[in-house]
Design a protein around this motif. Structure first.
Motif, PDB file in Angstrom:
ATOM      1  N   PHE A 166       0.810  -1.217   0.000  1.00  0.00           N
ATOM      2  CA  PHE A 166       0.000   0.000   0.000  1.00  0.00           C
ATOM      3  C   PHE A 166       0.840   1.262   0.000  1.00  0.00           C
ATOM      4  O   PHE A 166       0.391   2.311  -0.471  1.00  0.00           O
ATOM      5  CB  PHE A 166      -0.963  -0.005   1.191  1.00  0.00           C
ATOM      6  CG  PHE A 166      -2.307  -0.565   0.829  1.00  0.00           C
ATOM      7  CD1 PHE A 166      -3.375   0.266   0.563  1.00  0.00           C
ATOM      8  CD2 PHE A 166      -2.489  -1.925   0.698  1.00  0.00           C
ATOM      9  CE1 PHE A 166      -4.608  -0.243   0.189  1.00  0.00           C
ATOM     10  CE2 PHE A 166      -3.709  -2.454   0.334  1.00  0.00           C
ATOM     11  CZ  PHE A 166      -4.781  -1.606   0.076  1.00  0.00           C
ATOM     12  N   ASN A 170      -2.184   3.297  -3.472  1.00  0.00           N
ATOM     13  CA  ASN A 170      -3.452   2.707  -3.057  1.00  0.00           C
ATOM     14  C   ASN A 170      -3.796   1.525  -3.955  1.00  0.00           C
ATOM     15  O   ASN A 170      -3.742   1.637  -5.180  1.00  0.00           O
ATOM     16  CB  ASN A 170      -4.558   3.756  -3.124  1.00  0.00           C
ATOM     17  CG  ASN A 170      -5.820   3.300  -2.424  1.00  0.00           C
ATOM     18  OD1 ASN A 170      -5.862   2.229  -1.824  1.00  0.00           O
ATOM     19  ND2 ASN A 170      -6.848   4.122  -2.481  1.00  0.00           N
ATOM     20  N   TYR A 203      -7.635   6.398   1.611  1.00  0.00           N
ATOM     21  CA  TYR A 203      -6.308   5.778   1.518  1.00  0.00           C
ATOM     22  C   TYR A 203      -5.651   5.712   2.900  1.00  0.00           C
ATOM     23  O   TYR A 203      -5.056   4.698   3.278  1.00  0.00           O
ATOM     24  CB  TYR A 203      -5.462   6.592   0.541  1.00  0.00           C
ATOM     25  CG  TYR A 203      -4.126   6.021   0.163  1.00  0.00           C
ATOM     26  CD1 TYR A 203      -3.712   4.746   0.543  1.00  0.00           C
ATOM     27  CD2 TYR A 203      -3.244   6.777  -0.618  1.00  0.00           C
ATOM     28  CE1 TYR A 203      -2.464   4.246   0.173  1.00  0.00           C
ATOM     29  CE2 TYR A 203      -2.008   6.282  -0.998  1.00  0.00           C
ATOM     30  CZ  TYR A 203      -1.628   5.020  -0.595  1.00  0.00           C
ATOM     31  OH  TYR A 203      -0.389   4.525  -0.955  1.00  0.00           O
TER      32      TYR A 203
END
Length: 326
Positions: A166, A170, A203
């Motif tokens: 991540f 994203n 996010y």
């Protein structure tokens, strides 16, 4: 609720006293899309009860009337929270999250829609059998509203994601997710108030959720993200585009430091890519390079995100320790 917010009369609290899932939709001037959004959620086939919360943010294009129409038809499912003035995306979304009572939270904004009637059932089944899972996402499609072209959402195609995955970017889209509500509330009450604001929506939530559990993605294509010319993540203004790109790198640098990963390569990539963004936007919008390069320089230095505070580092570490003890 603030003085400008109120909830339309409904029977959901009696009909669904303990919902398994709370579904949240933020709606503002989505008249052309909101029916498709609502229908996709009402078409869900489940062996559990769910509630559907719609935050109608004082639309002026007929969205409010459409939402009220569905609320009258489905008073045992739909809760409409509205206001006497426009509250904005942030406040509208937060008041809906505050109203959620379910064990899990799903989100589908008013211009997106679900296409798999078993989306929620598949995700709940997985999360109920995997208590370590913090977020369960699916695959989906991206619809270019201007051209009508449909393409698969860009992802790494993995089943289980790590923080490192991540921090490269994203990897999931909010409309495809099902989130464990208790851990999401931790983020909103313990982390978000003491963290800097970024432009990346949820996010930051996913990066936090990885301190509490895993993020898993099902291979099913369950949802459609509608790409509009002007939205929370798509701007016509080149300076807003540049600011959004810089905020993305700031967020990743910030959480790299919280996770205590190396951020030197990310910092180099930020400077390099913001420079390339400046050249691209200058060419695309026929602007002087100098003004955009100066703006990019400010975003990379003067206005860059600060280091994580001692208070935030401590809170983050405590949450990681909670996960390790399980």
């Amino acid at each position: 609720m603030d003085a400008f917010s109120y909830e339309l009369k409904n029977n959901v609290l009696n009909a669904v006293p303990e919902p398994m899932v709370s579904i949240r939709t933020s709606a503002y001037n989505h008249a052309g899309y909101i029916r498709e959004c609502i229908e996709g959620i009402l078409n869900q086939k489940t062996d559990f009860k769910f509630e559907y919360i719609i935050g109608e943010d004082f639309s002026t294009d007929g969205t409010r009337e459409i939402v009220f129409e569905y609320a009258e038809k489905y008073p045992d499912i739909i809760r409409v929270i509205t206001a006497d003035r426009n509250l904005g995306m942030k406040m509208n979304g937060q008041r809906c999250i505050d109203a959620c009572r379910g064990k899990y939270i799903a989100i589908c904004e008013g211009d997106d829609f679900w296409i798999d009637s078993y989306k929620l059932q598949k995700q709940v089944d997985y999360m109920e059998s995997h208590p370590e899972c913090a977020v369960c996402a699916t695959e989906g499609y991206r619809l270019n509203q201007a051209t009508g072209e449909m393409a698969e959402l860009p992802t790494l195609g993995l089943e289980t994601y790590t923080p490192q995955d991540f921090l490269e970017g994203n990897q999931i889209f909010t409309l495809t997710t099902l989130t464990r509500a208790s851990w999401a509330r931790e983020f909103y009450t313990e982390i978000e108030p003491i963290a800097p604001r970024f432009m990346m929506g949820d996010y930051t939530l996913w990066l936090y959720m990885l301190t509490r559990g895993t993020i898993h993605k099902l291979s099913d294509k369950c949802a459609v993200y509608r790409e509009l010319s002007q939205s929370a993540s798509h701007y016509k203004d080149p300076y807003k585009q540049l600011r959004f790109a810089a905020s993305s790198y700031d967020l990743r640098l910030f959480y790299n430091r919280l996770y205590k990963f190396s951020s030197s390569s990310m910092l180099f990539r930020k400077f390099k890519n913001i420079y390339l963004w400046c050249l691209h936007l200058a060419h695309e919008h026929n602007l002087k390079r100098r003004s955009l390069l100066w703006e990019g320089f400010k975003l990379c230095t003067i206005e860059a995100a600060s280091l994580p505070s001692r208070k935030l580092r401590l809170a983050f570490k405590q949450l990681q320790n909670k996960k390790a003890l399980k």
